[in-house]
Scaffold this motif. Structure first.
Motif, PDB file in Angstrom:
ATOM      1  N   ALA A 224       0.845  -1.206   0.000  1.00 52.83           N
ATOM      2  CA  ALA A 224       0.000   0.000   0.000  1.00 52.83           C
ATOM      3  C   ALA A 224       0.874   1.248   0.000  1.00 52.83           C
ATOM      4  CB  ALA A 224      -0.931  -0.008   1.212  1.00 52.83           C
ATOM      5  N   ARG A 225       1.905   1.201   0.834  1.00 51.75           N
ATOM      6  CA  ARG A 225       2.813   2.342   0.979  1.00 51.75           C
ATOM      7  C   ARG A 225       3.472   2.695  -0.364  1.00 51.75           C
ATOM      8  NH1 ARG A 225       5.475   0.157   5.481  1.00 51.75           N
ATOM      9  NH2 ARG A 225       7.337  -0.399   4.338  1.00 51.75           N
ATOM     10  N   TRP A 226       3.981   1.669  -1.019  1.00 51.28           N
ATOM     11  CA  TRP A 226       4.657   1.877  -2.305  1.00 51.28           C
ATOM     12  C   TRP A 226       3.678   2.472  -3.312  1.00 51.28           C
ATOM     13  CZ3 TRP A 226       4.522   0.686  -7.436  1.00 51.28           C
ATOM     14  CH2 TRP A 226       5.698   0.891  -8.162  1.00 51.28           C
ATOM     15  N   ASP A 251     -21.733  -1.361   8.658  1.00 52.36           N
ATOM     16  CA  ASP A 251     -20.743  -1.303   9.746  1.00 52.36           C
ATOM     17  C   ASP A 251     -19.365  -0.933   9.210  1.00 52.36           C
ATOM     18  OD1 ASP A 251     -22.184  -1.810  11.894  1.00 52.36           O
ATOM     19  OD2 ASP A 251     -21.260  -3.752  12.402  1.00 52.36           O
ATOM     20  N   PHE A 252     -19.005  -1.512   8.065  1.00 56.85           N
ATOM     21  CA  PHE A 252     -17.677  -1.238   7.489  1.00 56.85           C
ATOM     22  C   PHE A 252     -17.552   0.255   7.178  1.00 56.85           C
ATOM     23  CE2 PHE A 252     -14.577  -0.631   4.165  1.00 56.85           C
ATOM     24  CZ  PHE A 252     -13.509  -1.416   4.589  1.00 56.85           C
ATOM     25  N   ILE A 253     -18.605   0.809   6.580  1.00 59.98           N
ATOM     26  CA  ILE A 253     -18.548   2.228   6.211  1.00 59.98           C
ATOM     27  C   ILE A 253     -18.425   3.086   7.467  1.00 59.98           C
ATOM     28  CG2 ILE A 253     -19.828   4.135   5.148  1.00 59.98           C
ATOM     29  CD1 ILE A 253     -21.124   1.998   3.316  1.00 59.98           C
ATOM     30  N   LYS A 254     -19.174   2.699   8.522  1.00 60.67           N
ATOM     31  CA  LYS A 254     -19.148   3.502   9.756  1.00 60.67           C
ATOM     32  C   LYS A 254     -17.818   3.378  10.474  1.00 60.67           C
ATOM     33  CE  LYS A 254     -23.686   2.745  11.025  1.00 60.67           C
ATOM     34  NZ  LYS A 254     -24.190   1.638  11.790  1.00 60.67           N
ATOM     35  N   ARG A 255     -17.330   2.125  10.551  1.00 60.68           N
ATOM     36  CA  ARG A 255     -16.173   1.879  11.414  1.00 60.68           C
ATOM     37  C   ARG A 255     -14.835   1.966  10.704  1.00 60.68           C
ATOM     38  NH1 ARG A 255     -15.781  -3.257  13.291  1.00 60.68           N
ATOM     39  NH2 ARG A 255     -17.786  -3.865  12.502  1.00 60.68           N
ATOM     40  N   SER A 256     -14.857   1.604   9.386  1.00 59.55           N
ATOM     41  CA  SER A 256     -13.544   1.363   8.797  1.00 59.55           C
ATOM     42  C   SER A 256     -12.741   2.587   8.412  1.00 59.55           C
ATOM     43  CB  SER A 256     -13.663   0.465   7.602  1.00 59.55           C
ATOM     44  OG  SER A 256     -13.987   1.248   6.505  1.00 59.55           O
ATOM     45  N   PRO A 257     -13.361   3.723   8.082  1.00 57.09           N
ATOM     46  CA  PRO A 257     -12.447   4.798   7.696  1.00 57.09           C
ATOM     47  C   PRO A 257     -11.349   5.051   8.723  1.00 57.09           C
ATOM     48  CG  PRO A 257     -14.651   5.329   7.016  1.00 57.09           C
ATOM     49  CD  PRO A 257     -14.740   4.064   7.819  1.00 57.09           C
ATOM     50  N   PRO A 258     -11.671   5.088  10.045  1.00 56.09           N
ATOM     51  CA  PRO A 258     -10.576   5.278  10.990  1.00 56.09           C
ATOM     52  C   PRO A 258      -9.549   4.139  10.906  1.00 56.09           C
ATOM     53  CG  PRO A 258     -12.689   5.478  12.101  1.00 56.09           C
ATOM     54  CD  PRO A 258     -12.975   5.060  10.693  1.00 56.09           C
ATOM     55  N   ARG A 259     -10.080   2.892  10.715  1.00 58.42           N
ATOM     56  CA  ARG A 259      -9.163   1.753  10.670  1.00 58.42           C
ATOM     57  C   ARG A 259      -8.237   1.866   9.454  1.00 58.42           C
ATOM     58  NH1 ARG A 259     -12.127  -3.693   9.983  1.00 58.42           N
ATOM     59  NH2 ARG A 259     -11.514  -3.441   7.831  1.00 58.42           N
ATOM     60  N   VAL A 260      -8.836   2.182   8.304  1.00 59.74           N
ATOM     61  CA  VAL A 260      -8.035   2.320   7.093  1.00 59.74           C
ATOM     62  C   VAL A 260      -7.065   3.485   7.260  1.00 59.74           C
ATOM     63  CG1 VAL A 260      -8.096   2.801   4.625  1.00 59.74           C
ATOM     64  CG2 VAL A 260      -9.845   1.370   5.651  1.00 59.74           C
ATOM     65  N   ALA A 261      -7.601   4.576   7.834  1.00 60.60           N
ATOM     66  CA  ALA A 261      -6.752   5.756   8.008  1.00 60.60           C
ATOM     67  C   ALA A 261      -5.542   5.429   8.872  1.00 60.60           C
ATOM     68  CB  ALA A 261      -7.548   6.890   8.634  1.00 60.60           C
ATOM     69  N   ARG A 262      -5.793   4.619   9.930  1.00 59.50           N
ATOM     70  CA  ARG A 262      -4.671   4.249  10.817  1.00 59.50           C
ATOM     71  C   ARG A 262      -3.596   3.500  10.040  1.00 59.50           C
ATOM     72  NH1 ARG A 262      -7.977   3.059  14.911  1.00 59.50           N
ATOM     73  NH2 ARG A 262      -8.022   0.853  14.428  1.00 59.50           N
ATOM     74  N   ALA A 263      -4.077   2.548   9.252  1.00 63.93           N
ATOM     75  CA  ALA A 263      -3.112   1.757   8.464  1.00 63.93           C
ATOM     76  C   ALA A 263      -2.343   2.674   7.513  1.00 63.93           C
ATOM     77  CB  ALA A 263      -3.849   0.688   7.680  1.00 63.93           C
ATOM     78  N   MET A 264      -3.072   3.621   6.927  1.00 62.65           N
ATOM     79  CA  MET A 264      -2.426   4.533   5.986  1.00 62.65           C
ATOM     80  C   MET A 264      -1.450   5.469   6.701  1.00 62.65           C
ATOM     81  SD  MET A 264      -3.358   3.683   3.081  1.00 62.65           S
ATOM     82  CE  MET A 264      -4.606   2.802   2.201  1.00 62.65           C
ATOM     83  N   GLN A 265      -1.844   5.888   7.916  1.00 65.70           N
ATOM     84  CA  GLN A 265      -0.926   6.757   8.671  1.00 65.70           C
ATOM     85  C   GLN A 265       0.373   6.014   8.962  1.00 65.70           C
ATOM     86  OE1 GLN A 265      -3.240   7.938  12.007  1.00 65.70           O
ATOM     87  NE2 GLN A 265      -4.314   9.502  10.817  1.00 65.70           N
ATOM     88  N   GLU A 266       0.204   4.726   9.349  1.00 67.65           N
ATOM     89  CA  GLU A 266       1.419   3.921   9.564  1.00 67.65           C
ATOM     90  C   GLU A 266       2.245   3.901   8.292  1.00 67.65           C
ATOM     91  OE1 GLU A 266       0.222   0.043  10.845  1.00 67.65           O
ATOM     92  OE2 GLU A 266      -0.843   0.937  12.549  1.00 67.65           O
ATOM     93  N   SER A 267       1.531   3.761   7.158  1.00 68.34           N
ATOM     94  CA  SER A 267       2.237   3.757   5.879  1.00 68.34           C
ATOM     95  C   SER A 267       2.987   5.062   5.693  1.00 68.34           C
ATOM     96  CB  SER A 267       1.253   3.608   4.720  1.00 68.34           C
ATOM     97  OG  SER A 267       0.598   2.402   4.830  1.00 68.34           O
ATOM     98  N   ASN A 268       2.288   6.171   5.970  1.00 70.54           N
ATOM     99  CA  ASN A 268       2.910   7.477   5.731  1.00 70.54           C
ATOM    100  C   ASN A 268       4.126   7.692   6.621  1.00 70.54           C
ATOM    101  OD1 ASN A 268       1.130   8.125   3.795  1.00 70.54           O
ATOM    102  ND2 ASN A 268      -0.296   9.196   5.141  1.00 70.54           N
ATOM    103  N   ARG A 269       3.992   7.245   7.899  1.00 74.18           N
ATOM    104  CA  ARG A 269       5.130   7.422   8.820  1.00 74.18           C
ATOM    105  C   ARG A 269       6.358   6.674   8.320  1.00 74.18           C
ATOM    106  NH1 ARG A 269       1.561   7.450  13.079  1.00 74.18           N
ATOM    107  NH2 ARG A 269       1.714   5.223  13.440  1.00 74.18           N
ATOM    108  N   ALA A 270       6.064   5.483   7.714  1.00 70.77           N
ATOM    109  CA  ALA A 270       7.186   4.663   7.287  1.00 70.77           C
ATOM    110  C   ALA A 270       7.812   5.129   5.978  1.00 70.77           C
ATOM    111  CB  ALA A 270       6.722   3.211   7.148  1.00 70.77           C
ATOM    112  N   LEU A 271       7.151   6.087   5.325  1.00 66.21           N
ATOM    113  CA  LEU A 271       7.682   6.529   4.022  1.00 66.21           C
ATOM    114  C   LEU A 271       9.023   7.263   4.160  1.00 66.21           C
ATOM    115  CD1 LEU A 271       4.603   7.901   2.026  1.00 66.21           C
ATOM    116  CD2 LEU A 271       6.068   5.985   1.431  1.00 66.21           C
TER     117      LEU A 271
END
Ligand code: C2E
Ligand code: MG
Ligand code: MG
Length: 271
Positions: A224-226, A251-271
């Motif tokens: 994802a990061r790449w 439920d996915f729409i309600k709950r997942s944006p933060p979850r996806v965002a977290r994963a993406m933030q981890e991605s961004n930090r690692a860039l």
């Protein structure tokens, strides 16, 4: 061999009645625009066989195609997916895969126009995914069909891009909305420089033509990061979300944006 043939024959017989018995159903896999927006879902067909259990589409769709059942099944998929999408927020799209038999049937555009009308969904919320195998035959008619769908306002994606023939003339002759890069090139993206070069080139080519790119089969945060770093427009894969039953989407729409965002933030930090 005999056993295999017998199994296939049994499947073929029960497939004829699967639709009317309500054994076919759809799952929906999220499509994510970085960093964290859910932009839609791809409808994926499954068969819950009473004795065998769940059969994946790669096993039964070729049988349905060979037996001439795919037009009817495909029509059901389109209608069911559009009805589901109506229960989602109106910004979300639904992507539906088209089989070669459906595409070459001659009545595809009429069928789709009827379904959209009957269901009452806006045409631009429907995205049709076709593979290059669909385009191999009857090219002029194919371009006509695609143009008619385009005029109706429906979006078209070229699925599994990079495998098969990947003829660039398709890209010249028809304005696809999206190219979906096959998971074959995504799987070893972290380690294989050739895959990186191919994926980067496909993205440059698509962007140069004004076409969006979706990466299929994104399974790890490093992939994802790449892809985000290289400006991929949309990600799909187990890392972002597995195919879900229709009931789980709210439920996915309600709950997942933060979850996806977290994963993406981890991605961004690692860039
Ligand atoms: P596809 O359209 O390329 O769909 C993506 C496939 O990759 C799906 O398999 C999905 O479950 C799987 N996938 C998604 N993310 C990942 C990942 O991170 N890793 C891995 N390894 N796989 C991932 P599925 O549902 O088994 O579908 C297989 C193919 O069957 C589809 O490929 C599509 O060509 C076809 N298909 C599915 N539903 C339909 C349908 O309603 N009509 C037609 N004509 N074909 C369909
Ligand atoms: Mg697809
Ligand atoms: Mg694909």
């Amino acid at each position: 061999m005999l056993l295999l043939l017998e199994q296939r024959e049994n499947l073929r017989r029960s497939l004829r009645t699967a639709l009317e018995r309500g054994e076919l159903y759809l799952e929906y896999q999220p499509l994510i625009r970085p960093p964290s927006s859910v932009i839609g879902f791809e409808a994926l067909l499954r068969w819950r066989h009473p004795e065998v259990g769940i059969i994946p589409p790669n096993v039964f769709i070729p049988i349905a195609e060979a037996d001439g059942l795919m037009e009817e099944i495909g029509r059901w998929v389109l209608e069911e997916a559009c009805r589901q999408a109506l229960t989602w927020p109106s910004s979300l799209t639904v992507a539906v895969n088209l089989s070669p038999a459906q595409f070459l049937s001659g009545s595809l555009t009429d069928t789709i126009a009827q379904i959209i009308d009957a269901v009452g969904i806006e045409a631009d919320r429907l995205e049709l995914e076709i593979t290059e195998t669909v385009l191999l035959e009857k090219t002029i008619d194919n371009i006509d069909t695609l143009n008619t769908l385009n005029v109706l306002g429906i979006r078209i994606s070229l699925d599994d891009f990079g495998t098969y023939y990947s003829s660039l003339s398709y890209l010249k002759n028809f304005p696809f909305d999206t190219l979906k890069i096959d998971q074959y090139f995504i799987a070893d993206l972290e380690t294989d420089l050739k895959s990186q070069t191919i994926v980067r080139s496909i993205m440059n080519l698509a962007h140069g033509l004004g076409i969006n790119v979706t990466a299929e089969g994104v399974e790890t945060s490093a992939q994802a990061r790449w892809l985000i770093k290289e400006n991929c427009d949309c990600l799909q894969g187990y890392f972002l979300g597995r195919p879900l039953p229709a009931e789980a989407i709210g439920d996915f729409i309600k709950r997942s944006p933060p979850r996806v965002a977290r994963a993406m933030q981890e991605s961004n930090r690692a860039l």
